[in-house]
Design a protein around this motif. Structure first.
Motif, mmCIF file in Angstrom:
data_model
loop_
_atom_site.group_PDB
_atom_site.id
_atom_site.type_symbol
_atom_site.label_atom_id
_atom_site.label_comp_id
_atom_site.label_asym_id
_atom_site.label_seq_id
_atom_site.Cartn_x
_atom_site.Cartn_y
_atom_site.Cartn_z
ATOM 1 N N VAL A 138 0.837 -1.203 0.000
ATOM 2 C CA VAL A 138 0.000 0.000 0.000
ATOM 3 C C VAL A 138 0.870 1.251 0.000
ATOM 4 O O VAL A 138 0.582 2.237 -0.687
ATOM 5 N N GLY A 139 1.969 1.222 0.767
ATOM 6 C CA GLY A 139 2.860 2.377 0.819
ATOM 7 C C GLY A 139 3.493 2.691 -0.517
ATOM 8 O O GLY A 139 3.561 3.858 -0.931
ATOM 9 N N ALA A 140 3.953 1.654 -1.227
ATOM 10 C CA ALA A 140 4.556 1.881 -2.543
ATOM 11 C C ALA A 140 3.525 2.422 -3.529
ATOM 12 O O ALA A 140 3.814 3.342 -4.309
ATOM 13 N N ALA A 141 2.319 1.860 -3.484
ATOM 14 C CA ALA A 141 1.260 2.344 -4.379
ATOM 15 C C ALA A 141 0.905 3.791 -4.069
ATOM 16 O O ALA A 141 0.691 4.606 -4.983
ATOM 17 N N LEU A 142 0.864 4.127 -2.780
ATOM 18 C CA LEU A 142 0.568 5.502 -2.388
ATOM 19 C C LEU A 142 1.665 6.452 -2.865
ATOM 20 O O LEU A 142 1.391 7.572 -3.307
ATOM 21 N N GLY A 143 2.929 5.992 -2.804
ATOM 22 C CA GLY A 143 4.030 6.803 -3.300
ATOM 23 C C GLY A 143 3.895 7.094 -4.783
ATOM 24 O O GLY A 143 4.085 8.232 -5.230
ATOM 25 N N LEU A 144 3.565 6.084 -5.571
ATOM 26 C CA LEU A 144 3.339 6.290 -7.009
ATOM 27 C C LEU A 144 2.184 7.255 -7.249
ATOM 28 O O LEU A 144 2.254 8.136 -8.114
ATOM 29 N N HIS A 145 1.112 7.082 -6.481
ATOM 30 C CA HIS A 145 -0.062 7.943 -6.610
ATOM 31 C C HIS A 145 0.288 9.405 -6.331
ATOM 32 O O HIS A 145 -0.121 10.314 -7.070
ATOM 33 N N LEU A 146 1.070 9.637 -5.278
ATOM 34 C CA LEU A 146 1.403 11.006 -4.894
ATOM 35 C C LEU A 146 2.374 11.657 -5.881
ATOM 36 O O LEU A 146 2.231 12.834 -6.230
ATOM 37 N N VAL A 147 3.342 10.895 -6.344
ATOM 38 C CA VAL A 147 4.386 11.457 -7.207
ATOM 39 C C VAL A 147 3.877 11.702 -8.625
ATOM 40 O O VAL A 147 4.138 12.754 -9.222
ATOM 41 N N PHE A 148 3.136 10.742 -9.172
ATOM 42 C CA PHE A 148 2.754 10.823 -10.582
ATOM 43 C C PHE A 148 1.270 11.141 -10.795
ATOM 44 O O PHE A 148 0.830 11.298 -11.935
#
Length: 438
Positions: A138-148
């Protein structure tokens, strides 16, 4: 060296021996025989602790440290410091077990405990692994969501693809995977170095928070337990013993003692880096959000992302998002590796690592699909993880204190007493949490 007794046992030979692995084993042999000294002598032994350290800076740490810093300022820095010191002690015992016995903690449990106990330990370890994987994915997916700016669902799918790619590097040997994971850790280090420089946290606040233990009600107690659960990770206790068991294997007791001394250097560096990152996370949240009265900002990493951009500028939110992404990808791979060690060790069964990765993605995809708060899921997963720590710690303490099993690497009495106190403290914190939550 041709007419001397080898100090390192070859665990991979012939077609199974990759060039990088052979070079590491040959370098370790030269170190243990005294031919290679100084800083270069440490290099062949670096790696296992850096893989373990990935779990200590996973997205769960982001969630708990940011929540703790924004709600309580610098108050819980002492918890982060104490948890990191516990981690050094625990990981040293786990590494030592693998070096001394050539077996992982789950394997030793299978050898020494009744079958029913082993099955129960396996089931709780699998539950812990699922909670861990939930947080990391979930953390990695959230990082992608926030950055891109991608949807969380698409971000989750891309996270899975990236995790499969990184795990695939194992076919080229442990050094390639270690280097990749260490590179992702370096991204997190650089990111929070920048955030600290920009946020300029209070030196007096940091000093007081580090060295004056205090809590304030059940809310801070919950976060304290979450921080410990996010720092002393049960799945990586199992993993570290496996990482050292077949990497550089001492052929005699003297060689194993030397290997453990070098592994302690590996642990001190890796855990030290992880500890500094966690301290920087909490201090940044305290300086940016708590100081402005934004006590609830850390409860949502999306708010943290926007707040860092707003108050620090210079794309600070983007830097935070990239760090979260790097952390999630690295720790997701480590979590999958831990799951393999748990199943193989406890019940002597194994499924393809890519199949395990696919299966453990499902709970995270469900959480994202139903719209549950990713940050809340991260915090709750860390609380759950803290309840799994005693099931790994107590057997580890028991085994590493057995001279018949450990030989010359058995825990000395001060280490055994300290480890017992750490275990008691963690169990006590969990009981306190249950009482206050009731």
């Amino acid at each position: 060296m041709a007419d001397t007794v080898p100090l390192v046992r070859q665990v991979v030979t012939g077609d199974d021996a990759l060039p990088g692995e052979v070079r590491v084993i040959e370098a370790a042999e030269r170190v243990l025989s005294g031919e290679r000294r100084g800083v270069r002598a440490v290099l062949p032994f670096l790696g296992p602790a850096f893989i373990a350290a990935v779990a200590y800076i996973d997205p769960g740490n982001f969630a708990t440290d940011m929540a703790g810093g924004s709600q309580f300022g610098y108050m819980l820095l002492w918890v982060v410091l104490a948890a990191n010191l516990m981690a050094i002690l625990v990981q040293s015992m786990s590494a030592k077990l693998g070096i001394a016995t050539g077996r992982s903690l789950p394997e030793v449990c299978r050898d020494r405990f009744p079958f029913r106990v082993v099955v129960l330990l396996w089931l709780q370890a699998e539950a812990v692994a699922m909670a861990t994987d939930l947080a990391e994915f979930v953390g990695a997916a959230l990082g992608l969501h926030l950055v891109f700016g991608l949807s969380l669902w698409l971000s989750a799918v891309l996270t899975g693809v990236a995790a499969f790619t990184i795990l695939g590097m194992q076919v080229w040997g442990f050094r390639r995977l270690e280097a990749t994971l260490t590179g992702l850790v370096a991204v997190v280090v650089l990111a929070f170095g920048l955030e600290m420089l920009r946020s300029r946290p209070s030196v007096s606040g940091i000093t007081h928070g580090l060295f004056v233990p205090q809590v304030s009600g059940s809310g801070s107690a919950l976060l304290a337990v979450s921080i410990i659960g996010a720092t002393v990770m049960p799945h990586v206790i199992y993993l570290h013993s496996s990482l050292t068991q077949n990497r550089i294997v001492g052929a005699n007791p003297d060689a194993r003692r030397k290997i453990f001394r070098f592994e302690m250097v590996d642990i001190a560096i890796a855990m030290g880096v992880a500890g500094v990152i966690n301290l920087a996370m909490l201090a940044t949240a305290a300086a940016v959000f708590h100081a402005r009265g934004l006590f609830g900002a850390g409860n949502d990493l999306g708010v943290v992302f926007n707040g860092l951009n707003r108050y620090l500028g210079a794309h600070s939110g983007l830097v935070f998002g990239l760090a979260l992404l790097a952390s999630g990808l690295a720790s997701s791979c480590v979590g999958t590796m831990s799951g393999q060690v748990v199943m193989q060790g406890f019940i002597h069964r194994q499924i393809p690592i890519f199949a395990r990765r696919a299966i453990t993605m499902i709970p995270a995809l469900v959480v994202i699909g139903v719209g549950f708060s990713p940050t809340r899921a991260l915090v709750l997963s860390q609380v759950f993880l803290s309840f799994g720590i005693p099931f790994a710690l107590i057997p580890l303490l028991f085994f590493t204190s057995s001279r018949s099993l450990m030989g010359s690497l058995v825990n000395q009495r001060p280490v055994a007493v300290l480890a017992a106190l750490v275990t008691t403290l963690i169990v006590g914190l969990n009981v306190y949490l249950l009482i206050t939550a009731a």
